[in-house]
Design an enzyme around this catalytic site. Sequence first.
Site, PDB file in Angstrom:
ATOM      1  N   TRP A 134     -35.383 -12.704  36.517  1.00 20.20           N
ATOM      2  CA  TRP A 134     -34.572 -12.094  35.448  1.00 20.20           C
ATOM      3  C   TRP A 134     -33.424 -11.300  36.085  1.00 20.20           C
ATOM      4  O   TRP A 134     -33.635 -10.572  37.072  1.00 20.20           O
ATOM      5  CB  TRP A 134     -35.462 -11.166  34.610  1.00 20.20           C
TER       6      TRP A 134
ATOM      7  N   LYS B 177     -40.000  -8.814  22.017  1.00 23.56           N
ATOM      8  CA  LYS B 177     -39.956 -10.182  21.475  1.00 23.56           C
ATOM      9  C   LYS B 177     -41.127 -10.442  20.529  1.00 23.56           C
ATOM     10  O   LYS B 177     -40.936 -10.959  19.437  1.00 23.56           O
ATOM     11  CB  LYS B 177     -39.986 -11.225  22.585  1.00 23.56           C
TER      12      LYS B 177
ATOM     13  N   ASP C 176     -44.819  -8.732  35.177  1.00 21.42           N
ATOM     14  CA  ASP C 176     -43.890  -8.354  34.121  1.00 21.42           C
ATOM     15  C   ASP C 176     -44.181  -9.261  32.926  1.00 21.42           C
ATOM     16  O   ASP C 176     -44.138 -10.488  33.050  1.00 21.42           O
ATOM     17  CB  ASP C 176     -42.444  -8.538  34.617  1.00 21.42           C
TER      18      ASP C 176
HETATM   19  C1  LMR Z   1     -32.973 -11.588  28.207  1.00 27.87           C
HETATM   20  O1  LMR Z   1     -33.406 -11.885  29.323  1.00 27.87           O
HETATM   21  O2  LMR Z   1     -32.075 -12.220  27.630  1.00 27.87           O
HETATM   22  C2  LMR Z   1     -33.562 -10.409  27.479  1.00 27.87           C
HETATM   23  O3  LMR Z   1     -34.656  -9.922  28.188  1.00 27.87           O
HETATM   24  C3  LMR Z   1     -32.560  -9.391  27.152  1.00 27.87           C
HETATM   25  C4  LMR Z   1     -32.077  -8.635  28.359  1.00 27.87           C
HETATM   26  O4  LMR Z   1     -32.182  -7.410  28.326  1.00 27.87           O
HETATM   27  O5  LMR Z   1     -31.593  -9.246  29.306  1.00 27.87           O
END
Ligand code: LMR
Length: 396
Positions: free
Chosen positions: A130, A246, A211
């Site tokens: 992420w 979510k 996570d």
């Molecule tokens: C995403 O990955 O799009 C979501 O978790 C929102 C974010 O905060 O990035």
Amino acid sequence: MFSHLTKLPADPILGLSALFKADPNPEKVDLGVGVYKTADGRTPILGAVEQAFVRLSKEEGSKVYIAPTGWPGFTEACAELVFGADLRSDLGGQLGAIQTPGGCGALRLAFELIALSKPETTVWVSTPTWANHVPTLAAAGLTHSPYAYYDHGSASVDVDAMLNSLEGAAAGDVVLLHACCHNPTGADLSMSDWKRVAELLQARKLIPFLDMAYQGFAAGLSEDALAVRQIFSSQPEALLSYSCSKNFGLYRERTGALFVKGEQKDAKEALVTNLAQLARANYSMPPAHGAALATTVLEDDELRASWIDELGAMRSRVNGLRRSLAEAFKKEGCGDRFSGVARQTGMFSLLSLTPEQVAVVQKDKSIYFPANGRINVAGLTDENIPYVAKAIASVV
Ligand code: LMR
């Protein structure tokens, strides 16, 4: 003092929303930020959450401060959801928990706890991970190393390569893992892969940090928690950041939690007081509203059952969209290039596209997703799938 600061580029994920909003093209499609959307493009308040809100508005009665550990009952209700009753009771005094401002707040607080305990810790992150993981751990003063994860060819996890890279970790290093619905790839470890990961963690004395932002979006609430349960039951120490953004649709309410398992039977008190002190120095206490809503839902049999149904409906809609998109790519002559989309889980799939190809699709077709090729499958609809498939097929 501030005159040397320069304007920064927009956030690679959140920045897309403003670009999408400003685009006048009526055919535009938003596959950017990971939020669930209905067939008509809305991100509604869930029915169970709305009912909890009505109830709370009558019963809450005060907006006085809550404790730094959060809304009463919230972490307990989340712990039950993730660990299940048996493991939760087995963990007993080893498990420290604190409510946090969203999953991101849980990550930051955890990284600060790690930095406080052992500042030289390296955090191992999947390639890719992420987009906000590395900035968050770096902001807490930690360093990171990448471990191999996604194989673009098979659109799945290369677990051998993953284990191989983790052989390079030093005892005490932290390994950040996605509990389910890997963001950005959509590719998860199988349970037999998790077993191998758990064995390596234990053998090399690495500390797992899971996570979890999508419980319920892969196969179901308890199915999606299997990896967490396996890791927390097999490892002496472990961390879990949890998000209700979510699965409860509580995005803007910043509702999350952090769980930390310590080695000693009575680790809880030390963990919780240290976390509470870190929270106090950061933001004092988490916002109450989202946690109050989630707790109200989880503690009421009827609301809980209706929430589970709504979550199931979101999950099956996204899984249906996955299959339709994979089919549409086939119709566009892409062969098996994007067939992995149908097998992956959660909101995202990582398409093998270059940043240049993503930029062309955005500029020419007004389809918005991050430059790494991640699409939010929940932003698709039966109507826009042929358009999206055609646009992407035209650049590969
Ligand atoms: C995403 O990955 O799009 C979501 O978790 C929102 C974010 O905060 O990035």
